[in-house]
Design an enzyme around this catalytic site. Structure first.
Site, PDB file in Angstrom:
ATOM      1  N   ASP A   1     -10.659 -10.986  10.805  1.00 20.37           N
ATOM      2  CA  ASP A   1     -10.527  -9.727   9.914  1.00 20.37           C
ATOM      3  C   ASP A   1     -12.002  -8.808   9.790  1.00 20.37           C
ATOM      4  O   ASP A   1     -11.939  -8.053   9.701  1.00 20.37           O
ATOM      5  CB  ASP A   1      -9.943 -10.105   8.411  1.00 20.37           C
ATOM      6  CG  ASP A   1      -9.686  -8.726   7.708  1.00 20.37           C
ATOM      7  OD1 ASP A   1      -8.828  -7.980   7.940  1.00 20.37           O
ATOM      8  OD2 ASP A   1     -10.306  -8.687   6.752  1.00 20.37           O
TER       9      ASP A   1
ATOM     10  N   VAL B   1       0.880  -1.255   0.095  1.00 26.84           N
ATOM     11  CA  VAL B   1      -0.033   0.006   0.038  1.00 26.84           C
ATOM     12  C   VAL B   1       1.013   1.313  -0.103  1.00 26.84           C
ATOM     13  O   VAL B   1       0.586   2.229  -0.828  1.00 26.84           O
ATOM     14  CB  VAL B   1      -0.847   0.002   1.294  1.00 26.84           C
ATOM     15  CG1 VAL B   1      -1.778   1.242   1.187  1.00 26.84           C
ATOM     16  CG2 VAL B   1      -1.724  -1.266   1.445  1.00 26.84           C
TER      17      VAL B   1
ATOM     18  N   GLY C   1      -2.195 -14.540  -4.649  1.00 30.71           N
ATOM     19  CA  GLY C   1      -1.928 -13.511  -3.767  1.00 30.71           C
ATOM     20  C   GLY C   1      -2.894 -12.922  -3.070  1.00 30.71           C
ATOM     21  O   GLY C   1      -2.821 -11.813  -2.387  1.00 30.71           O
TER      22      GLY C   1
ATOM     23  N   LYS D   1     -13.262  -5.334  10.977  1.00 35.05           N
ATOM     24  CA  LYS D   1     -13.703  -4.241  10.181  1.00 35.05           C
ATOM     25  C   LYS D   1     -15.451  -3.858  10.599  1.00 35.05           C
ATOM     26  O   LYS D   1     -15.702  -2.768  10.697  1.00 35.05           O
ATOM     27  CB  LYS D   1     -14.057  -4.787   8.869  1.00 35.05           C
ATOM     28  CG  LYS D   1     -12.504  -4.688   8.161  1.00 35.05           C
ATOM     29  CD  LYS D   1     -12.293  -5.639   6.829  1.00 35.05           C
ATOM     30  CE  LYS D   1     -11.108  -5.605   6.440  1.00 35.05           C
ATOM     31  NZ  LYS D   1     -10.738  -6.491   5.295  1.00 35.05           N
TER      32      LYS D   1
HETATM   33  N1  LIG Z   1      -2.615  -4.797   1.023  1.00 34.08           N
HETATM   34  C1  LIG Z   1      -4.058  -4.598   1.079  1.00 34.08           C
HETATM   35  O1  LIG Z   1      -4.640  -4.917  -0.034  1.00 34.08           O
HETATM   36  C2  LIG Z   1      -4.552  -3.756   2.039  1.00 34.08           C
HETATM   37  C3  LIG Z   1      -5.753  -3.636   2.314  1.00 34.08           C
HETATM   38  C4  LIG Z   1      -6.462  -2.845   3.451  1.00 34.08           C
HETATM   39  C5  LIG Z   1      -5.732  -2.660   4.594  1.00 34.08           C
HETATM   40  N2  LIG Z   1      -4.221  -3.045   4.676  1.00 34.08           N
HETATM   41  C6  LIG Z   1      -3.522  -2.756   5.697  1.00 34.08           C
HETATM   42  O2  LIG Z   1      -2.429  -1.764   5.332  1.00 34.08           O
HETATM   43  C7  LIG Z   1      -1.331  -2.203   6.161  1.00 34.08           C
HETATM   44  C8  LIG Z   1      -0.090  -2.286   4.963  1.00 34.08           C
HETATM   45  O3  LIG Z   1      -0.420  -3.320   4.408  1.00 34.08           O
HETATM   46  P1  LIG Z   1       0.666  -3.842   3.178  1.00 34.08           P
HETATM   47  O4  LIG Z   1      -0.298  -4.976   2.294  1.00 34.08           O
HETATM   48  O5  LIG Z   1       1.065  -2.542   2.429  1.00 34.08           O
HETATM   49  O6  LIG Z   1       1.793  -4.465   3.941  1.00 34.08           O
HETATM   50  P2  LIG Z   1       3.083  -5.106   3.427  1.00 34.08           P
HETATM   51  O7  LIG Z   1       3.244  -4.899   1.846  1.00 34.08           O
HETATM   52  O8  LIG Z   1       3.688  -6.104   4.314  1.00 34.08           O
HETATM   53  O9  LIG Z   1       4.236  -3.838   3.683  1.00 34.08           O
HETATM   54  C9  LIG Z   1       4.445  -3.437   4.927  1.00 34.08           C
HETATM   55  C10 LIG Z   1       5.967  -2.618   4.914  1.00 34.08           C
HETATM   56  O10 LIG Z   1       5.979  -2.186   6.276  1.00 34.08           O
HETATM   57  C11 LIG Z   1       7.453  -2.413   6.380  1.00 34.08           C
HETATM   58  N3  LIG Z   1       7.664  -2.682   7.672  1.00 34.08           N
HETATM   59  C12 LIG Z   1       7.310  -3.794   8.636  1.00 34.08           C
HETATM   60  N4  LIG Z   1       7.872  -3.649   9.696  1.00 34.08           N
HETATM   61  C13 LIG Z   1       8.702  -2.394   9.800  1.00 34.08           C
HETATM   62  C14 LIG Z   1       9.477  -1.726  10.830  1.00 34.08           C
HETATM   63  N5  LIG Z   1       9.530  -2.374  12.164  1.00 34.08           N
HETATM   64  N6  LIG Z   1      10.059  -0.596  10.460  1.00 34.08           N
HETATM   65  C15 LIG Z   1       9.888  -0.284   9.225  1.00 34.08           C
HETATM   66  N7  LIG Z   1       9.256  -0.857   8.137  1.00 34.08           N
HETATM   67  C16 LIG Z   1       8.353  -2.125   8.408  1.00 34.08           C
HETATM   68  C17 LIG Z   1       7.991  -3.493   5.558  1.00 34.08           C
HETATM   69  O11 LIG Z   1       9.228  -3.650   5.037  1.00 34.08           O
HETATM   70  P3  LIG Z   1       9.853  -4.730   4.376  1.00 34.08           P
HETATM   71  O12 LIG Z   1      10.222  -4.108   2.927  1.00 34.08           O
HETATM   72  O13 LIG Z   1      11.149  -5.253   4.835  1.00 34.08           O
HETATM   73  O14 LIG Z   1       8.883  -5.935   4.290  1.00 34.08           O
HETATM   74  C18 LIG Z   1       6.753  -3.712   4.455  1.00 34.08           C
HETATM   75  O15 LIG Z   1       7.539  -2.696   3.211  1.00 34.08           O
HETATM   76  C19 LIG Z   1      -1.829  -2.935   6.755  1.00 34.08           C
HETATM   77  O16 LIG Z   1      -2.106  -2.722   8.377  1.00 34.08           O
HETATM   78  C20 LIG Z   1      -2.959  -4.029   6.376  1.00 34.08           C
HETATM   79  O17 LIG Z   1      -3.778  -4.622   7.099  1.00 34.08           O
HETATM   80  C21 LIG Z   1      -3.736  -3.739   3.645  1.00 34.08           C
END
Ligand SMILES: NC(=O)c1ccc[n+]([C@@H]2O[C@H](COP(=O)([O-])OP(=O)(O)OC[C@H]3O[C@@H](n4cnc5c(N)ncnc54)[C@H](OP(=O)(O)O)[C@@H]3O)[C@@H](O)[C@H]2O)c1
Length: 319
Positions: A193, A11, A179, A197
């Site tokens: 989840d 995101v 995915g 919500k």
């Molecule tokens: N993806 C979706 O479709 C979606 C939809 C609705 C809500 N959300 C919510 O949005 C949020 C993000 O989701 P996402 O899908 O983008 O997750 P993601 O792809 O796993 O991205 C999380 C990022 O945070 C980084 N991170 C993790 N721990 C960290 C730390 N301690 N310090 C600094 N950076 C750190 C990770 O780094 P690395 O590069 O090392 O992995 C990764 O780049 C979550 O709360 C999720 O529930 C996501």
């Protein structure tokens, strides 16, 4: 507006991309320039090279020039620390983290109120479906009666595949390959989840965030192919529904999360695959239905960026 972003993954990177591609239009609407002061991620990637970057989220929390922090790293413990420090240092918070808010929302919403700052979380429910703003800012004159939703794309995808003849196990493998499911899909298939919500929707509708441990949650793992087949012979499908209902007399709010049979006369019958839908029933508007992609980088990022607008132009939702 001086922004710091923590977590540049699926995101987060789309948030950077939208702000960069649509900057002129967005700033015109916001009435302010958006400055990305610093971004933070656990690992460095080439695409971050044009930004001021840090591995340490504390650097963003401690930067006095930042007024709004976007938390997009997921998880519970560090995001709770980030959220508290953000609000205590009188910065606004934008997050997509439904787990964080469903469990710690009462404390965080109070903290925001006390410190005169705002929390917005449009991306936490329904991904890209703009559902929280209409609920809070458009449907509020109603006496809201009931909310129900298909709120988890992974579970809905699995149920759709099962109604097309797949077994639960095959459908889950398929969802993982495409995915749609996390490596650990427990929150999705166990209904947790969905509970996060519906809990947030209920909070915005009636101003009360339920104690999460008191919510009765049933997921989809106990459904057999035989259950799904039987439903099909009756022109029905199972959907994992989150429901929030208020008793008109006692004003008691009841939340439930369970696989529910829906017939062909129900619009939810056609909500298939990774799609989400939310239905809100109000005294004046009757039933309104919101439908769209419940997850995905760009669709969720769109919701995050829309929260920047709300930081400037909307009153706090924690009144
Ligand atoms: N993806 C979706 O479709 C979606 C939809 C609705 C809500 N959300 C919510 O949005 C949020 C993000 O989701 P996402 O899908 O983008 O997750 P993601 O792809 O796993 O991205 C999380 C990022 O945070 C980084 N991170 C993790 N721990 C960290 C730390 N301690 N310090 C600094 N950076 C750190 C990770 O780094 P690395 O590069 O090392 O992995 C990764 O780049 C979550 O709360 C999720 O529930 C996501």
């Amino acid at each position: 507006m001086n922004v710091g972003i923590i977590g540049i993954g699926t995101v987060g990177k789309e948030v950077l991309s939208i702000i960069s591609c649509q900057r002129v239009k967005i700033e015109k609407l916001l009435g302010e320039e958006i400055k990305i002061i610093k971004i933070c991620n656990r690992t460095f990637r080439e695409e971050f090279k044009n930004y001021s970057f840090t591995f340490d989220y504390k650097e963003i929390l401690e930067d006095d020039s930042i007024d709004t922090i976007i938390e997009l790293m997921g998880g519970k413990d560090i995001p709770l620390e980030i959220a508290k420090k953000t609000l205590l240092s009188k910065k606004n918070l934008i997050t997509a983290n439904k787990e964080l808010l469903a469990i710690h929302g009462n404390e965080l919403f109070q903290l925001a109120k006390k410190n005169g700052v705002k929390i917005f979380f449009e991306a936490a429910v329904g991904g890209g479906i703009p559902i929280l703003s209409p609920l809070k800012e458009s449907l509020f004159p109603n006496k809201l009666k009931k909310i129900r939703g298909i709120l988890n794309g992974t579970a809905n995808y699995i149920l759709t595949q099962m109604s097309n003849g797949s077994s639960y196990e095959r459908a889950l493998i398929d969802a993982t390959k495409k995915g749609y499911a996390e490596t650990d899909p427990t929150f999705d298939v166990d209904g947790i989840d969905t509970a996060h919500k519906i809990s947030l929707l209920s909070y915005l509708a009636w101003g009360e965030l339920k104690e999460f441990t008191e919510i009765k949650i049933n997921g989809i793992t106990k459904l057999s192919t035989e259950d799904i087949r039987k439903a099909a012979t009756n022109n029905q499908k199972y959907k994992l529904l989150g429901e929030a209902v208020i008793d008109e007399k006692t004003e008691k709010i009841t939340l439930s999360i369970k696989p529910t049979l829906v017939g062909k006369d129900d619009l939810f019958y056609e909500v298939n695959g990774i799609y989400n839908a939310v239905e809100i029933e109000g005294s004046y508007t009757g039933k309104t239905i919101f439908y769209g992609e419940g997850a995905g980088g760009s669709t969720t990022a769109n919701a995050v960026v829309s929260d920047l607008y709300k930081i400037i132009n909307s009153r706090s939702w924690q009144i």
